[in-house]
Each structure stands twice: as C-alpha cells, then as structure tokens.
Scaffold this motif. Structure first.
Motif, PDB file in Angstrom:
ATOM      1  N   THR A 232       0.805  -1.223   0.000  1.00  0.00           N
ATOM      2  CA  THR A 232       0.000   0.000   0.000  1.00  0.00           C
ATOM      3  C   THR A 232       0.835   1.267   0.000  1.00  0.00           C
ATOM      4  OG1 THR A 232      -0.123   0.024   2.411  1.00  0.00           O
ATOM      5  CG2 THR A 232      -1.896  -1.131   1.215  1.00  0.00           C
ATOM      6  N   ASP A 233       2.161   1.143   0.120  1.00  0.00           N
ATOM      7  CA  ASP A 233       3.081   2.282   0.194  1.00  0.00           C
ATOM      8  C   ASP A 233       2.689   3.209   1.346  1.00  0.00           C
ATOM      9  OD1 ASP A 233       5.265   3.886  -0.547  1.00  0.00           O
ATOM     10  OD2 ASP A 233       3.974   5.185  -1.745  1.00  0.00           O
ATOM     11  N   LYS A 234       2.427   2.597   2.523  1.00  0.00           N
ATOM     12  CA  LYS A 234       2.050   3.361   3.708  1.00  0.00           C
ATOM     13  C   LYS A 234       2.822   2.875   4.915  1.00  0.00           C
ATOM     14  CE  LYS A 234      -2.566   4.606   2.297  1.00  0.00           C
ATOM     15  NZ  LYS A 234      -3.958   4.728   2.696  1.00  0.00           N
ATOM     16  N   PHE A 235       2.958   3.766   5.897  1.00  0.00           N
ATOM     17  CA  PHE A 235       3.499   3.396   7.195  1.00  0.00           C
ATOM     18  C   PHE A 235       2.325   2.954   8.056  1.00  0.00           C
ATOM     19  CE2 PHE A 235       6.706   6.213   5.521  1.00  0.00           C
ATOM     20  CZ  PHE A 235       7.872   5.528   5.820  1.00  0.00           C
TER      21      PHE A 235
ATOM     22  N   PRO B 139       3.377   8.250   3.263  1.00  0.00           N
ATOM     23  CA  PRO B 139       4.707   8.812   3.529  1.00  0.00           C
ATOM     24  C   PRO B 139       4.703  10.340   3.647  1.00  0.00           C
ATOM     25  CG  PRO B 139       4.877   7.102   1.891  1.00  0.00           C
ATOM     26  CD  PRO B 139       3.416   7.316   2.142  1.00  0.00           C
ATOM     27  N   GLY B 140       3.833  11.033   2.935  1.00  0.00           N
ATOM     28  CA  GLY B 140       3.770  12.485   3.032  1.00  0.00           C
ATOM     29  C   GLY B 140       3.140  12.967   4.328  1.00  0.00           C
ATOM     30  N   ASP B 141       2.204  12.185   4.880  1.00  0.00           N
ATOM     31  CA  ASP B 141       1.515  12.559   6.108  1.00  0.00           C
ATOM     32  C   ASP B 141       2.225  12.078   7.362  1.00  0.00           C
ATOM     33  OD1 ASP B 141      -0.473  13.686   4.567  1.00  0.00           O
ATOM     34  OD2 ASP B 141      -1.757  11.908   4.647  1.00  0.00           O
ATOM     35  N   CYS B 142       3.139  11.141   7.223  1.00  0.00           N
ATOM     36  CA  CYS B 142       3.788  10.534   8.373  1.00  0.00           C
ATOM     37  C   CYS B 142       4.730  11.531   9.048  1.00  0.00           C
ATOM     38  CB  CYS B 142       4.567   9.299   7.932  1.00  0.00           C
ATOM     39  SG  CYS B 142       5.228   8.356   9.303  1.00  0.00           S
ATOM     40  N   LEU B 143       4.613  11.624  10.368  1.00  0.00           N
ATOM     41  CA  LEU B 143       5.496  12.495  11.132  1.00  0.00           C
ATOM     42  C   LEU B 143       6.824  11.780  11.340  1.00  0.00           C
ATOM     43  CD1 LEU B 143       2.962  13.657  13.831  1.00  0.00           C
ATOM     44  CD2 LEU B 143       3.646  14.870  11.766  1.00  0.00           C
TER      45      LEU B 143
ATOM     46  N   ALA C 243      10.129  -3.355   6.548  1.00  0.00           N
ATOM     47  CA  ALA C 243       9.153  -3.494   5.466  1.00  0.00           C
ATOM     48  C   ALA C 243       8.459  -4.836   5.563  1.00  0.00           C
ATOM     49  CB  ALA C 243       9.846  -3.351   4.120  1.00  0.00           C
ATOM     50  N   ILE C 244       7.157  -4.807   5.356  1.00  0.00           N
ATOM     51  CA  ILE C 244       6.380  -6.059   5.372  1.00  0.00           C
ATOM     52  C   ILE C 244       5.611  -6.158   4.067  1.00  0.00           C
ATOM     53  CG2 ILE C 244       6.178  -6.311   7.841  1.00  0.00           C
ATOM     54  CD1 ILE C 244       3.414  -5.023   7.678  1.00  0.00           C
TER      55      ILE C 244
END
Length: 68
Positions: free
Chosen positions: A32-35, A49-53, A67-68
């Motif tokens: 999903t290309d998300k944290f 990634p843009g919203d992640c602090l 990474a999973i």
C-alpha cells in the motif's frame, strides 16, 4: 461386532514449531506504500509517507529495515 477405532485428534498439530511473531510498532507496508502501526498484532493506524510524522532518515530506515 465392530472394531474400535481410536482417533488421534491432536496428532496433526506440531506443537514444537515456533509461533509467528506478533507485530508491534511501526512498519512500512510495500503493498500500500504506507506506514502502518501494529499493536499486539492488530493493525492500529496507517499514514502515507507524506503525512507521516518523522524525518526523511527515519522514513528511509523504516522502509529498509521494517518493510512487510
């Protein structure tokens, strides 16, 4: 009469095999290309990634090592 058949109800399960690890903490999910954060193995929160602090170095390290 009928012959008695003893069933082995627990024979198929291998108890010596280690349980899969329970996810805890922040991971990078490639699909999903998300944290994504996990608490006791359950998905708790996700951020792009843009919203992640976090600074760029932390994001790169997390992508590389968790990474999973």
């Amino acid at each position: 009469m009928n012959d008695v058949v003893q069933l082995d109800l627990f024979g198929e399960e291998d108890l010596s095999a280690p349980a899969p690890p329970v996810l805890n903490g922040m991971y990078y999910e490639r699909a999903t290309d998300k944290f994504v954060s996990y608490v006791l193995g359950r998905r708790h929160f996700e951020a792009s990634p843009g919203d992640c602090l976090g600074d760029k170095a932390w994001k790169e390290k997390t992508k590389r090592e968790r990474a999973i």
